[in-house]
Structures are given as structure tokens and as C-alpha cells.
Motif scaffolding. Structure first.
Motif: not given
Length: 96
Positions: A1-10
Motif C-alpha cells: 500500500m502506498n504511503a505519503y509523507l506530507i510536509l507543511d513547511i515555512s
């Protein structure tokens, strides 16, 4: 199953961050990952979440994403990101 890294970045120090930008793609590829969203300025549609930029990286497995994050050769680059940005990172598995 695919996995996602989700980054909220400033980005706080772009000059320092450039080294990360240039070198991190090789580590993403090393762990069979690929950018789905690469540093775009999102449009908030609901709620009070106000990310400056968003990055989404897809991996074939959750283990691959964790392998990327734990890669000893990439830790110096993660240190650059931590020092030059304010960021939040989550890992989520896909539905299929």
C-alpha cells in the motif's frame, strides 16, 4: 500500500535550505519515492490551516518512507531542513 509523507513547511533561511533542495531528491529516489507535490503554495479552502508551502512524497510502502526518514546518509540534510525551516511532517498510508 502506498504511503505519503506530507510536509507543511515555512522557509526561514533560503540560502541554507538550497543545499537540501539540491541533494534530497537523490535520497527520495534511493527509497523508491517520488514527489507528488513539490513545494507549492496551497490555496486554503476550509479551516484555519495556513501552510506556506506543501510537499507530498509518495513511497510504495510505509517502510520505504520510514527508510527514507531513517537513512543515515540523509541525516545531515534533514538537519539542514530543521535549522533552515519551520516544518511539520506526517506519514499517511493510501487507500489502495
Amino acid at each position: 500500500m502506498n504511503a505519503y509523507l506530507i510536509l507543511d513547511i515555512s522557509i526561514n533561511d533560503f540560502e541554507s535550505f538550497k543545499g537540501y533542495i539540491e541533494k534530497i531528491p537523490a535520497f527520495i529516489q534511493k527509497h523508491d519515492g517520488r514527489y507528488v507535490i513539490q513545494g507549492v503554495e496551497p490555496e486554503v479552502m476550509e479551516g484555519d490551516w495556513k501552510p506556506e508551502r506543501v510537499v507530498v512524497i509518495e513511497f510504495p510502502t510505509k517502510e520505504g518512507a520510514k527508510g527514507f526518514l531513517n537513512d543515515p546518509d540523509a541525516q545531515a540534510l534533514f538537519d539542514i531542513r530543521h535549522k533552515s525551516t519551520t516544518s511539520k511532517l506526517i506519514l499517511a498510508e493510501g487507500c489502495l
